[in-house]
Write a protein that holds these residues in place. Structure first.
Motif, PDB file in Angstrom:
ATOM      1  N   GLY A  59       0.803  -1.201   0.065  1.00 60.76           N
ATOM      2  CA  GLY A  59       0.160  -0.055  -0.049  1.00 60.76           C
ATOM      3  C   GLY A  59       0.825   1.294   0.051  1.00 60.76           C
ATOM      4  N   GLU A  60       0.331   2.349   0.665  1.00 65.05           N
ATOM      5  CA  GLU A  60       1.019   3.493   0.499  1.00 65.05           C
ATOM      6  C   GLU A  60       2.246   3.499   1.353  1.00 65.05           C
ATOM      7  OE1 GLU A  60      -1.646   6.627   1.631  1.00 65.05           O
ATOM      8  OE2 GLU A  60      -3.197   5.495   1.131  1.00 65.05           O
ATOM      9  N   ALA A  61       2.337   2.938   2.377  1.00 63.42           N
ATOM     10  CA  ALA A  61       3.665   2.653   3.239  1.00 63.42           C
ATOM     11  C   ALA A  61       4.517   2.134   2.420  1.00 63.42           C
ATOM     12  CB  ALA A  61       3.152   2.036   4.611  1.00 63.42           C
ATOM     13  N   GLY A  62       4.201   0.873   1.793  1.00 62.48           N
ATOM     14  CA  GLY A  62       5.021   0.307   0.854  1.00 62.48           C
ATOM     15  C   GLY A  62       5.565   1.326  -0.165  1.00 62.48           C
ATOM     16  N   LEU A  63       5.024   1.891  -0.711  1.00 62.65           N
ATOM     17  CA  LEU A  63       5.405   2.930  -2.111  1.00 62.65           C
ATOM     18  C   LEU A  63       6.184   3.815  -1.443  1.00 62.65           C
ATOM     19  CD1 LEU A  63       5.195   3.856  -5.001  1.00 62.65           C
ATOM     20  CD2 LEU A  63       2.989   5.167  -4.183  1.00 62.65           C
ATOM     21  N   ALA A  64       5.760   4.507  -0.059  1.00 63.59           N
ATOM     22  CA  ALA A  64       6.637   5.570   0.494  1.00 63.59           C
ATOM     23  C   ALA A  64       8.044   5.003   0.656  1.00 63.59           C
ATOM     24  CB  ALA A  64       6.047   6.180   1.597  1.00 63.59           C
ATOM     25  N   LYS A  65       8.175   3.899   1.229  1.00 66.40           N
ATOM     26  CA  LYS A  65       9.503   3.163   1.455  1.00 66.40           C
ATOM     27  C   LYS A  65      10.107   3.150   0.488  1.00 66.40           C
ATOM     28  CE  LYS A  65      11.487  -0.575   3.995  1.00 66.40           C
ATOM     29  NZ  LYS A  65      11.118  -1.898   4.952  1.00 66.40           N
ATOM     30  N   TYR A  66       9.684   2.561  -0.705  1.00 66.38           N
ATOM     31  CA  TYR A  66      10.180   2.293  -1.909  1.00 66.38           C
ATOM     32  C   TYR A  66      10.862   3.678  -2.555  1.00 66.38           C
ATOM     33  CZ  TYR A  66      11.460   0.293  -6.387  1.00 66.38           C
ATOM     34  OH  TYR A  66      12.043  -0.179  -7.563  1.00 66.38           O
ATOM     35  N   LEU A  67      10.122   4.683  -2.482  1.00 65.29           N
ATOM     36  CA  LEU A  67      10.802   5.824  -2.976  1.00 65.29           C
ATOM     37  C   LEU A  67      11.403   6.748  -2.213  1.00 65.29           C
ATOM     38  CD1 LEU A  67       7.283   7.109  -4.583  1.00 65.29           C
ATOM     39  CD2 LEU A  67       9.391   6.380  -5.736  1.00 65.29           C
ATOM     40  N   GLY A  68      11.638   6.111  -0.732  1.00 61.67           N
ATOM     41  CA  GLY A  68      12.600   6.770   0.199  1.00 61.67           C
ATOM     42  C   GLY A  68      12.179   8.345   0.685  1.00 61.67           C
ATOM     43  N   VAL A  69      10.520   8.348   1.080  1.00 63.71           N
ATOM     44  CA  VAL A  69      10.108   9.425   1.482  1.00 63.71           C
ATOM     45  C   VAL A  69       9.144   8.704   2.427  1.00 63.71           C
ATOM     46  CG1 VAL A  69      10.251  10.685  -0.758  1.00 63.71           C
ATOM     47  CG2 VAL A  69       8.149   9.306  -0.178  1.00 63.71           C
ATOM     48  N   SER A  70       8.746   9.693   3.414  1.00 65.81           N
ATOM     49  CA  SER A  70       7.966   9.458   4.587  1.00 65.81           C
ATOM     50  C   SER A  70       6.296   9.407   4.100  1.00 65.81           C
ATOM     51  CB  SER A  70       7.849  10.640   5.637  1.00 65.81           C
ATOM     52  OG  SER A  70       7.208  11.695   5.096  1.00 65.81           O
ATOM     53  N   GLU A  71       5.233   8.833   4.668  1.00 63.07           N
ATOM     54  CA  GLU A  71       4.123   8.747   4.146  1.00 63.07           C
ATOM     55  C   GLU A  71       3.473  10.100   4.345  1.00 63.07           C
ATOM     56  OE1 GLU A  71       1.265   5.429   5.273  1.00 63.07           O
ATOM     57  OE2 GLU A  71       2.931   4.692   6.478  1.00 63.07           O
ATOM     58  N   GLU A  72       3.702  10.822   5.089  1.00 65.00           N
ATOM     59  CA  GLU A  72       3.343  12.229   5.229  1.00 65.00           C
ATOM     60  C   GLU A  72       3.790  13.066   4.027  1.00 65.00           C
ATOM     61  OE1 GLU A  72       3.591  16.228   8.261  1.00 65.00           O
ATOM     62  OE2 GLU A  72       4.862  14.504   8.701  1.00 65.00           O
ATOM     63  N   LYS A  73       4.863  12.869   3.467  1.00 69.91           N
ATOM     64  CA  LYS A  73       5.435  13.739   2.262  1.00 69.91           C
ATOM     65  C   LYS A  73       5.138  12.991   1.053  1.00 69.91           C
ATOM     66  CE  LYS A  73       7.809  16.986   4.569  1.00 69.91           C
ATOM     67  NZ  LYS A  73       7.552  18.368   4.314  1.00 69.91           N
ATOM     68  N   LEU A  74       4.541  11.763   0.954  1.00 71.67           N
ATOM     69  CA  LEU A  74       4.157  11.109  -0.290  1.00 71.67           C
ATOM     70  C   LEU A  74       3.352  11.888  -1.222  1.00 71.67           C
ATOM     71  CD1 LEU A  74       4.709   8.483  -1.929  1.00 71.67           C
ATOM     72  CD2 LEU A  74       2.651   7.562  -0.636  1.00 71.67           C
ATOM     73  N   PRO A  75       2.294  12.386  -0.835  1.00 72.10           N
ATOM     74  CA  PRO A  75       1.391  13.366  -1.733  1.00 72.10           C
ATOM     75  C   PRO A  75       2.236  14.306  -2.528  1.00 72.10           C
ATOM     76  CG  PRO A  75       0.065  12.807   0.100  1.00 72.10           C
ATOM     77  CD  PRO A  75       1.558  12.482   0.514  1.00 72.10           C
ATOM     78  N   GLU A  76       3.067  15.056  -1.706  1.00 74.82           N
ATOM     79  CA  GLU A  76       3.712  16.164  -2.323  1.00 74.82           C
ATOM     80  C   GLU A  76       4.951  15.565  -3.267  1.00 74.82           C
ATOM     81  OE1 GLU A  76       6.545  19.775  -1.029  1.00 74.82           O
ATOM     82  OE2 GLU A  76       5.822  18.581   0.568  1.00 74.82           O
ATOM     83  N   TYR A  77       5.455  14.457  -2.994  1.00 73.13           N
ATOM     84  CA  TYR A  77       6.370  13.818  -3.673  1.00 73.13           C
ATOM     85  C   TYR A  77       5.712  13.559  -4.970  1.00 73.13           C
ATOM     86  CZ  TYR A  77      10.601  11.167  -4.749  1.00 73.13           C
ATOM     87  OH  TYR A  77      11.651  10.612  -5.613  1.00 73.13           O
TER      88      TYR A  77
END
Length: 254
Positions: A59-77
């Protein structure tokens, strides 16, 4: 050259827009259907399916980890794609990131043209809904090169008719109607922030790059492959035109 272009297009151009806020040249019945779909976009189900598909990869947590960003910063990224990813050493779209994530997680990557990929991409990009597009075409040399390639691809005339993207999106023809649809300003229309979208005429969800391919087919041009440097460059170039406008997925297009 502009005179020749206008003469070439005049056979297909039906009229000019009569109202600045009228999106399509269509019947009252079709316009009413469009208004209804704005409230109940069929692609909402596609977004829901995409969430389920992403869940298999964390899910979102897995995607954020793969991209090297926090879940909080994922939308902006997400709102900064296409972007240069160091681990790939190339500028990529979100769908290519998802392919790589599937591969690295031991799953068979979905094809960029597959319906399931469109679903997953729709969901992932929707995570950035209401976030302003923040693509940075000057972030590094790779992004500068991608933008330059996209601009070149957008403006290069090809095929027997000598057509290019600019042929239907230059300032002197924007707003004129071709095949019942006004030729849009891609920046004002926020093309970079409203795809993937549900296409009423196709009764299906499509992506920005897939829409580029449709335009090429209609113009009888050789179709550029999805995910190619030229196609990603086109997405970079068009997305930059809408920089600062909010992500709004799924979009709704005629």
């Amino acid at each position: 050259m502009k005179t020749i272009l206008k003469i070439t297009l005049s056979v297909a151009l039906l009229s000019t827009l009569t109202l600045a806020d009228e999106q399509f040249a269509m019947s009252d019945k079709d316009r009413a259907m469009y208004a209804e779909m704005l409230e109940n976009n069929p692609a909402d189900m596609t977004v829901a399916s995409g969430e389920e598909l992403l869940s298999y990869m964390g899910g979102e947590a897995g995607l954020a980890k793969y991209l090297g960003v926090s879940e909080e910063k994922l939308p902006e990224y997400i709102a900064g794609f296409p972007r240069y990813i160091k681990k790939f050493d190339m500028v990529v779209g979100l769908d290519q990131v998802l392919q790589a994530m599937m591969h690295d997680g031991g799953h068979k990557p979905l094809e960029l043209k597959s319906g399931n990929m469109f679903e997953m991409l729709s969901y992932v990009k929707s995570l950035a809904n209401d976030v302003p597009i923040n693509i940075d075409v000057n972030a590094n040399q790779q992004m500068k090169d991608a933008y330059a390639l996209g601009e070149k691809t957008f403006n290069t005339k090809r095929g027997g008719r000598g057509l290019a993207c600019i042929s239907c999106h230059s300032s002197d023809v924007i707003g004129m109607v071709l095949r019942t649809q006004p030729l849009p300003d891609l920046g004002v229309n926020n093309s970079g922030g409203t795809w993937p979208a549900y296409r009423m005429t196709k009764s299906s969800v499509s992506t920005l790059q897939k829409r580029f391919q449709g335009c090429m087919k209609n113009a009888l041009l050789a179709v550029i492959p999805l995910g190619s440097p030229e196609m990603v460059g086109l997405e970079v170039y068009v997305t930059d035109k809408a920089k600062g406008k909010p992500i709004a997925i799924p979009g709704l297009k005629r």
